[in-house]
Design an enzyme around this catalytic site. Sequence first.
Site, PDB file in Angstrom:
ATOM      1  N   PRO A   2       0.802  -1.227   0.000  1.00  0.00           N
ATOM      2  CG  PRO A   2      -0.221  -1.194   2.093  1.00  0.00           C
ATOM      3  CD  PRO A   2       0.574  -2.054   1.183  1.00  0.00           C
ATOM      4  CD  GLU A   3       3.982   2.917  -3.497  1.00  0.00           C
ATOM      5  OE1 GLU A   3       4.023   4.029  -4.051  1.00  0.00           O
ATOM      6  OE2 GLU A   3       4.633   1.935  -3.904  1.00  0.00           O
TER       7      GLU A   3
END
Length: 268
Positions: A2-3
Amino acid sequence: MPELPEVEVNRENLERWLSGKKIRRAVVRDRKVAGGKPVRKLVAALAGARVVSVSRRAKHLVLDLGSRGKVLAHLGMTGKFLLRRKTDVDPPGTRVVLELAVGERVVFQDVRRFGHFKLLDRQGEALLETLGVEPLSKEFSPRLLEALLRETRLPVKLFLMDQRRVAGLGNIYAAEALFLAGIHPSRPAQRLSREQARRLHAAIRRTLKESLAEARAPEITYVEEPEAENPFRVYGREGEPCPRCRQPIRRLPQGGRSTFFCASCQRR
Ligand SMILES: [Zn+2]
């Protein structure tokens, strides 16, 4: 992994599920998630608390529990929040369960266990203060990016991943933005022209906004998961044809991670 866009989708989901709701009871199934702090304090703060809001700063989530304090959550490599109804079973890798008054529960699932869910303390506040500009904020202008680039000789890919400069980009979106902007990942940040800085600014916004729109779902999937499709232009596509010029995408080790790029569209 996840970014910014994926963390923002988790935030939107949590805001919808939790904001204004009362947490009846909290169960922490894995002590590691609390970051070495006493689990009973976390559980006591959550039990009976009403969630005021859920906000995001870079890749961090903050649950505001009003007078009960705040919770700082990080998704690590595989973390995600999911809504479960009464009869649903908790997914494998469930670390925290927040039972809601209405018989529903929000679970924090994190198979690889690099994420955390802990009370926001001074250390956490200090960490949040070190973070750089939010790339989707009004403050993030082409001029500001250019000024930040001037400050360092770091390769531009590593510059983009440095959370103290521009916050929220990681390995995936740094590579995608550089491809869209036609800039070689090893180019020293200082050496980018004004025009390149302007293109990079537009590319960062575009790749984040596109992915945010695509990632929105009540059950988010990350690209590393077995059932996931790769929605990216160059990330994870070594040897596949460049979407622009058809030359094979190359992989370059950089700062302990793999950078994907097109040697013909992103010249040194
Ligand atoms: Zn190309």
